[in-house]
Every structure is written in structure tokens, then in C-alpha cells.
Design an enzyme around this catalytic site. Structure first.
Site, PDB file in Angstrom:
ATOM      1  N   HIS A   6      28.526  49.720  41.202  1.00 33.44           N
ATOM      2  CA  HIS A   6      29.510  49.694  39.983  1.00 33.44           C
ATOM      3  C   HIS A   6      30.183  50.951  40.113  1.00 33.44           C
ATOM      4  O   HIS A   6      29.697  52.026  40.393  1.00 33.44           O
ATOM      5  CB  HIS A   6      28.681  49.339  38.656  1.00 33.44           C
ATOM      6  CG  HIS A   6      29.525  49.060  37.803  1.00 33.44           C
ATOM      7  ND1 HIS A   6      30.047  47.959  37.570  1.00 33.44           N
ATOM      8  CD2 HIS A   6      30.116  49.959  36.897  1.00 33.44           C
ATOM      9  CE1 HIS A   6      30.502  47.958  36.477  1.00 33.44           C
ATOM     10  NE2 HIS A   6      30.754  49.276  35.750  1.00 33.44           N
ATOM     11  N   ASP A  13      25.227  46.240  41.946  1.00 39.77           N
ATOM     12  CA  ASP A  13      25.687  46.198  40.528  1.00 39.77           C
ATOM     13  C   ASP A  13      25.171  45.417  39.807  1.00 39.77           C
ATOM     14  O   ASP A  13      24.909  44.236  40.243  1.00 39.77           O
ATOM     15  CB  ASP A  13      27.185  46.220  40.661  1.00 39.77           C
ATOM     16  CG  ASP A  13      28.087  46.093  39.194  1.00 39.77           C
ATOM     17  OD1 ASP A  13      27.310  46.525  38.355  1.00 39.77           O
ATOM     18  OD2 ASP A  13      29.110  45.803  39.279  1.00 39.77           O
ATOM     19  N   SER A  41      35.265  46.630  35.242  1.00 42.03           N
ATOM     20  CA  SER A  41      34.221  46.604  34.513  1.00 42.03           C
ATOM     21  C   SER A  41      34.493  46.299  32.971  1.00 42.03           C
ATOM     22  O   SER A  41      34.835  45.065  32.933  1.00 42.03           O
ATOM     23  CB  SER A  41      33.806  48.296  34.378  1.00 42.03           C
ATOM     24  OG  SER A  41      32.544  48.141  33.802  1.00 42.03           O
TER      25      SER A  41
END
Length: 312
Positions: free
Chosen positions: A281, A251, A157
Site C-alpha cells: 500500500h 496490502d 487509497s
């Protein structure tokens, strides 16, 4: 494909409980909730050869860091890993499970750094800290059984975003890197892609989540155009280290991660890209809950073993 059944069950549980998203909490609440969720879903603690807590020099003062060493004599390749959390959440503890699994699975010395978080420290504090940590690893990893001639960076991320930024800084600074691992990375501020528009579920990571993180990270929206914040904006991606890029079907960051992989490839950088269908995610850290997370961490470990192998 449909949302993975295990993830679907987790989403339904959140909905039944009426669990508020992180972006509706105070910063202190969100940071605590993020750590609690990751700790709950990361599974059993993976034993490693040794873990060392230390401080390393950063551009604005000392930074806490943690070095994980595998069993054996080495010298081992080195991975500098940056935790996720939207540059706002996250800590050495939220990435502990992943660092341990990669340490043993890839047989690498892992250096994890507690870079400065926003909004207390806005861009570019985080990438500067992460680059300083990578420089430190190149200079000092040998003290922990590492071989700095086989040095990689990685993260998930926002950590993937920071790893990509570090490769740009390393190229400019003449610091050789052997590989980069980018797990569902942010690569462009104000990205307006199909995946960003489609993923709006309140009980999953969504577009509002990304806006909340960016809003804390940037002191000035104009800073978001800087390639160190938005690596996809870099004019030239040639000469960067080989990359493994992982994305998740559900995501909002999926498309920009895949666009970055395409840009790397067209710039002559060897790239492996894998989309984890049915995943959302954050799945990468859920190794105690999701089979796909265990598969993804094993894939990263296998990639690093190959990418950081000694030349024959």
C-alpha cells in the site's frame, strides 16, 4: 512473490531506525510525516502547462483546489483527483506529483480538491466535498481548457474510496462520468479478508493502520455501513462508469479492492483490474523511488487516454 527488493530495503531501513508508524503519532506529526515521505519518494517535479490555485464552493464553505493544465490548446478531457491519506492525512501537496504526471501523461486537465479531513470533519463531509468538486469541474472545467463531456474521477487509497462514492452520487444526480480510476481503494468498513488478516507488519501499512483511519473518519461506527463510506455495500453498481482498479499484493486493502472490481464487472460495468505483485500500500505515489510506481502511473495515463478519447 516476495516483497519488491526496493520496498524491502525501505522497510528494513524503517526497522533499523525504529521509525514509529503513523498511528502512534499525533495528528500533526502524522500529517507532517506523510507529506515528508511522499515528497521524498515522488521524484522530480513534472512540468505542466499551467497550475492554477483557487477556491471553489463546497457544501459547508469554500474549498481549496488546484487545476493542472497540459501544454497545448485543448480542449482536454478532465480528471477530478482525490488524494489518499485515510481521510485524515493528505493535502493538495501530497497529490501534486501524481496530478502532474497524469496531467502530462494522459493529457488531461486535472482538478485536485482539498476536501475536509477527519477527525475535524467526519463522514460524510469528504464525499460531499468531492462530489461538489466534481460538479464544479463539470460546470467550470471549460474555463481551464477542459472538455466536461469527457469527465473522469480517480484517487488512491481513501481517494479511491471517495472516487467510488462520487460515482454513486453522480449516478443518482444525473452527472455523466466517462471513467473512474481506483488505486488500492478502501471499499468496506470492517472488512475481514485474507489480505486484511495477513498484513500485520509494523513497518508497513497494516490492519492497525486501517482501524486507526476508520476510527477517525466515522463519528458513529454505524456510518461505516453507508455505501458512501463502504461502496461495496451498495445494493446496485450497474450504470457506473468504466473502471480501472489497481491493487497491491502486500496490502490489507487488496482483497476488498478486487472484490469491488468483481462486483462492478458482474453488474455490467467494464473493468480493468491489475494487481501489482511485490508491492505494498502506498507504492503508487513513490514514482521517484519505485519502478512499479512509474509503471502504474503510466498504466493509468494510458487508460485515461483511451477512456476519454473523443468519439470517432
Amino acid at each position: 512473490m516476495p516483497l519488491d527488493p526496493q520496498l524491502h530495503a525501505m522497510r528494513e531501513a524503517r526497522a533499523r531506525e525504529g521509525a514509529p508508524p503513523l498511528y502512534e503519532m499525533t495528528l500533526a506529526e502524522a500529517r507532517a510525516a506523510d507529506l515528508a515521505a511522499i515528497t521524498m519518494d515522488s521524484g522530480d517535479v513534472e512540468p505542466v502547462g499551467a497550475v492554477t490555485e483557487l477556491t471553489i464552493p463546497g457544501p459547508a464553505g469554500p474549498l481549496a483546489a488546484r487545476v493542472y493544465r497540459p501544454e497545448g490548446n485543448g480542449p482536454f478531457p478532465v480528471l477530478v483527483y482525490f488524494f489518499g491519506g485515510g481521510w485524515v492525512l493528505g493535502s493538495l501537496d501530497t497529490s501534486d506529483g501524481i496530478c502532474r504526471r497524469l496531467c502530462t501523461g494522459a493529457e488531461v486537465v486535472v482538478v485536485s480538491v482539498a476536501y475536509r479531513l477527519a477527525p475535524e470533519h467526519t463522514f460524510p463531509a469528504a464525499p460531499y466535498d468531492c462530489y461538489a468538486a466534481t460538479r464544479w469541474a463539470a460546470d467550470h472545467a471549460g474555463e481551464y481548457g477542459g472538455d466536461p463531456s469527457r469527465l473522469a474521477v480517480g484517487g488512491d487509497s481513501a481517494g479511491g474510496n471517495l472516487a467510488a462514492a462520487v460515482t454513486l452520487m453522480a449516478r443518482a444526480g444525473g452527472l455523466p462520468l466517462s471513467a473512474q480510476v481506483l488505486v488500492y481503494p478502501n471499499t468496506r468498513y470492517r472488512s475481514d479478508t485474507p489480505s486484511m488478516r495477513e498484513n500485520t507488519d509494523r513497518y508497513m501499512f497494516n490492519r492497525t493502520s486501517t482501524d486507526w483511519y476508520w476510527g477517525h473518519y466515522l463519528a458513529d461506527p454505524a456510518d461505516g455501513e453507508d455505501p458512501l463510506a463502504s461502496p461495496l455495500n451498495a445494493a446496485d453498481l450497474s450504470g457506473l462508469p468504466p473502471a480501472l482498479v489497481l491493487t497491491a499484493e502486500y496490502d490489507p486493502l487488496r482483497d476488498e479492492g478486487e472484490q469491488y472490481a468483481d462486483r462492478l464487472r458482474t453488474s455490467g460495468v467494464p473493468v480493468e483490474l491489475t494487481r501489482y505483485d511485490g508491492m505494498a500500500h502506498g507504492f503508487f505515489t513513490m514514482t521517484g523511488t519505485l519502478e512499479a510506481a512509474r509503471k502504474a502511473t503510466a498504466q493509468v495515463a494510458t487508460y485515461l487516454r483511451a477512456a476519454l478519447a473523443r468519439p470517432r
